[in-house]
Design a protein around this motif. Structure first.
Motif, PDB file in Angstrom:
ATOM      1  N   UNK A 180      14.798  -4.682 124.683  1.00  0.00           N
ATOM      2  CA  UNK A 180      16.221  -3.965 125.046  1.00  0.00           C
ATOM      3  C   UNK A 180      16.944  -3.813 123.825  1.00  0.00           C
ATOM      4  N   UNK A 181      16.978  -4.615 122.760  1.00  0.00           N
ATOM      5  CA  UNK A 181      17.671  -4.175 121.507  1.00  0.00           C
ATOM      6  C   UNK A 181      16.927  -2.915 120.810  1.00  0.00           C
ATOM      7  N   UNK A 182      15.800  -2.718 121.125  1.00  0.00           N
ATOM      8  CA  UNK A 182      15.082  -1.603 120.653  1.00  0.00           C
ATOM      9  C   UNK A 182      15.384  -0.331 121.638  1.00  0.00           C
ATOM     10  N   UNK A 183      15.668  -0.544 122.842  1.00  0.00           N
ATOM     11  CA  UNK A 183      15.608   0.360 123.679  1.00  0.00           C
ATOM     12  C   UNK A 183      17.322   1.237 123.603  1.00  0.00           C
ATOM     13  N   UNK A 184      18.022   0.231 124.295  1.00  0.00           N
ATOM     14  CA  UNK A 184      19.263   0.552 124.439  1.00  0.00           C
ATOM     15  C   UNK A 184      20.357   0.484 123.345  1.00  0.00           C
ATOM     16  N   UNK A 185      20.246  -0.644 122.326  1.00  0.00           N
ATOM     17  CA  UNK A 185      21.151  -0.614 121.341  1.00  0.00           C
ATOM     18  C   UNK A 185      21.120   0.834 120.705  1.00  0.00           C
ATOM     19  N   UNK A 186      20.226   1.287 120.052  1.00  0.00           N
ATOM     20  CA  UNK A 186      20.164   2.653 119.325  1.00  0.00           C
ATOM     21  C   UNK A 186      20.864   3.731 120.324  1.00  0.00           C
ATOM     22  N   UNK A 187      20.421   3.425 121.614  1.00  0.00           N
ATOM     23  CA  UNK A 187      21.317   4.661 122.393  1.00  0.00           C
ATOM     24  C   UNK A 187      22.720   4.569 122.301  1.00  0.00           C
ATOM     25  N   UNK A 210      23.691   6.099 125.823  1.00  0.00           N
ATOM     26  CA  UNK A 210      23.554   5.103 126.562  1.00  0.00           C
ATOM     27  C   UNK A 210      24.866   4.166 126.538  1.00  0.00           C
ATOM     28  N   UNK A 211      25.364   3.612 127.407  1.00  0.00           N
ATOM     29  CA  UNK A 211      26.501   2.837 127.314  1.00  0.00           C
ATOM     30  C   UNK A 211      26.481   1.511 128.531  1.00  0.00           C
ATOM     31  N   UNK A 212      27.046   0.568 128.116  1.00  0.00           N
ATOM     32  CA  UNK A 212      26.999  -0.610 128.919  1.00  0.00           C
ATOM     33  C   UNK A 212      28.166  -0.945 129.840  1.00  0.00           C
ATOM     34  N   UNK A 213      27.782  -2.100 130.524  1.00  0.00           N
ATOM     35  CA  UNK A 213      28.543  -2.702 131.725  1.00  0.00           C
ATOM     36  C   UNK A 213      29.023  -3.869 131.386  1.00  0.00           C
ATOM     37  N   UNK A 214      30.105  -4.374 130.944  1.00  0.00           N
ATOM     38  CA  UNK A 214      31.139  -3.434 130.626  1.00  0.00           C
ATOM     39  C   UNK A 214      31.048  -2.780 129.533  1.00  0.00           C
ATOM     40  N   UNK A 215      31.939  -1.645 129.169  1.00  0.00           N
ATOM     41  CA  UNK A 215      31.822  -0.902 128.255  1.00  0.00           C
ATOM     42  C   UNK A 215      32.120  -1.698 126.850  1.00  0.00           C
ATOM     43  N   UNK A 224      13.461   4.030 123.408  1.00  0.00           N
ATOM     44  CA  UNK A 224      12.195   3.649 123.060  1.00  0.00           C
ATOM     45  C   UNK A 224      12.064   2.777 121.687  1.00  0.00           C
ATOM     46  N   UNK A 225      12.431   3.333 120.648  1.00  0.00           N
ATOM     47  CA  UNK A 225      12.372   2.374 119.560  1.00  0.00           C
ATOM     48  C   UNK A 225      13.610   3.005 118.416  1.00  0.00           C
ATOM     49  N   UNK A 226      14.556   3.772 118.868  1.00  0.00           N
ATOM     50  CA  UNK A 226      15.691   3.971 118.028  1.00  0.00           C
ATOM     51  C   UNK A 226      15.463   5.130 117.051  1.00  0.00           C
TER      52      UNK A 226
END
Length: 481
Positions: free
Chosen positions: A69-76, A82-87, A427-429
């Motif tokens: 997930x650090x490759x998938x959502x972090x660069x997003x 992409x954003x997170x819950x919580x922001x 996918x990979x940043x």
């Protein structure tokens, strides 16, 4: 996971050069990476599997599941799609206040150390201890893993965009111990030189054929394309084009007719996947698996990562990806412009092996990087446009007017960035790195929370200055904290 053994735990924690963390598990007994245990082909294979275990970020999950997930959502997050819950501050590029400062650092150096144990030991073993060409193959795979991880650190913690900068990375080429833990970071140029040297060796030694969750010469060539695109020195773009042609013309990989099939049904069985991350056995049934964090408000874990309005607007109305990469609105009052991120899984459906699969390199990226290299080398713009339009058409888009009207290299590169983001998001940043390759004035317009180029990279984790005080200065714009 198997019972943690104290001696293995201490080894892993030390060699990863990080403080003890609640989320960090030791390697399982069949995946030790101590170089002294590498005696022959069988034990070398065990050590290599241990390096892949770290590459797949299984220890970071705290469970027996991959944690890419650090490759998938972090660069997003950083790119604003992409954003997170919580922001959190990651979406605003406030890395000091965020939770991710050390995630890439710890994961990458763990893989590097495991790879070093193999790279340093294999040449000392007799050829007779290996069958066929497996001695070179194991070495080539380990070199790939080391190069990949060093480049990932350079991309997140070094001034990769300033070739003459002294703020490169801490290059580690030996298995860490008390005698060599103290080491200074290298310059950006030296960092690139080391990474490319590893890749050239990997290209010449890694297997031509391998299951696509293990490295091959083709994966090393694809990684070298990324490295050269970031370096951007004389001759680099021509080399990217040459590497792309070799992969396209000679490799066994083929583009999928419908990209949706890769993520929803085929996974690693897709002919397009150059290197992926295979989920652990029964991972799809783990309550804390990857795909459930994208897909459900009703399970034990609510949606953790969602698509922003910016990602929703990236897809034009004629692009079918608007309906399967981005899903319905979350319909949460606190997040009026949030949508389900549905590239891997439809909300409230059962996770599958395919939805738990992650991707490092696909053939689609090879074509898109070739188009970018053509443009940046000021080559045939129409040829680059054809590649871009083919990518969009394969996804089902029908309106190519924005590409056709891009009559300058700069305008084309912006349209290409949009397609890289549409195709490779989470996918990979590559959506993040492609954004930062654009002119700074454009970056600021596309991501207004970026106001200074120091926000292109993260601060070196504070723990590193405690364990290795000789590393040197903190990155510009940050304190040692």
């Amino acid at each position: 996971m198997k019972k943690l053994l104290l001696n293995i735990l201490c080894f892993v924690l030390f060699t990863m050069i990080v403080a003890c963390k609640k989320t960090l598990n030791a390697l399982p007994e069949n995946a030790k990476v101590d170089a002294n245990t590498i005696l022959d082909q069988r034990t070398a294979e065990v050590a290599l599997r241990g390096a892949y275990y770290l590459f797949s970020a299984i220890p970071a999950s705290g469970r027996n599941i991959t944690y890419w997930t650090n490759h998938e959502w972090l660069p997003g997050y950083y790119a604003g799609y992409i954003a997170g819950t919580p922001d959190g501050p990651e979406e605003e590029n406030r890395y000091v206040d965020g939770f991710s400062r050390s995630a890439v650092w710890d994961e990458s150096y763990g893989t590097i150390n495991a790879a070093n144990g193999i790279i340093n030991r294999i040449p000392l073993l007799p050829d007779a201890a290996f069958t066929d060409d497996r001695k070179n193959g194991i070495l080539g795979e380990a070199l790939f893993l080391r190069a990949y991880s060093h480049f990932r650190i350079l991309s997140y913690y070094g001034e990769w965009f300033k070739y003459e900068s002294p703020y490169g990375i801490l290059v580690r080429n030996e298995l860490s111990n008390l005698d060599n833990i103290a080491k200074a970071r290298t310059s950006v140029k030296e960092s690139y030189d080391f990474i490319i040297s590893d890749l050239d060796k990997s290209i010449s030694t890694a297997p031509i054929q391998n299951p696509n969750y293990y490295a091959t010469r083709w994966a090393a060539m694809a990684l070298k394309m990324r490295v050269l695109m970031s370096r951007g020195q004389a001759g680099d773009y021509a080399a990217v084009i040459s590497l792309a042609d070799q992969i396209i013309q000679n490799s066994p990989y083929q583009l999928e007719a419908n990209p949706r099939d890769i993520f929803r049904t085929k996974g690693l069985s897709s002919s397009e996947v150059i290197l992926g991350v295979r989920p652990q056995p029964n991972q799809q049934n783990d309550v804390f698996n990857i795909s459930i964090s994208y897909s459900s408000f009703t399970a034990q874990v609510s949606v953790g990562h969602y698509a922003t309005k910016r990602l929703y607007d990236l897809f034009r109305s004629d692009d079918p990806r608007k309906n399967w990469v981005v899903g319905a609105p979350l319909n949460v009052v606190a997040r009026p412009n949030a949508y389900f991120f549905t590239k891997y899984i439809t909300p409230n459906t059962t996770p599958t092996v395919a939805s738990e699969t992650s991707y490092a390199f696909r053939l689609s990226e090879i074509y898109l990087l070739k188009a970018e290299a053509i443009s940046r080398s000021r080559g045939d713009l129409n040829a680059a446009k054809t590649i871009l339009k083919n990518s969009m058409q394969r996804a089902g888009a029908t309106d190519f007017s924005m590409v056709d009207n891009a009559n300058s290299y700069e305008a084309f590169e912006l349209q290409l960035f949009y397609e890289i983001s549409r195709s490779l998001i989470a996918e990979d940043g590559q959506e993040w790195m492609a954004l930062l390759r654009l002119p700074f004035i454009t970056v600021k317009q596309l991501k207004p929370t970026i106001t200074n180029m120091s926000q292109y990279i993260l601060p070196i984790p504070a723990q590193e200055f405690l364990t290795n005080p000789t590393i040197g200065e903190q990155n510009p714009g940050y304190s040692k904290m």
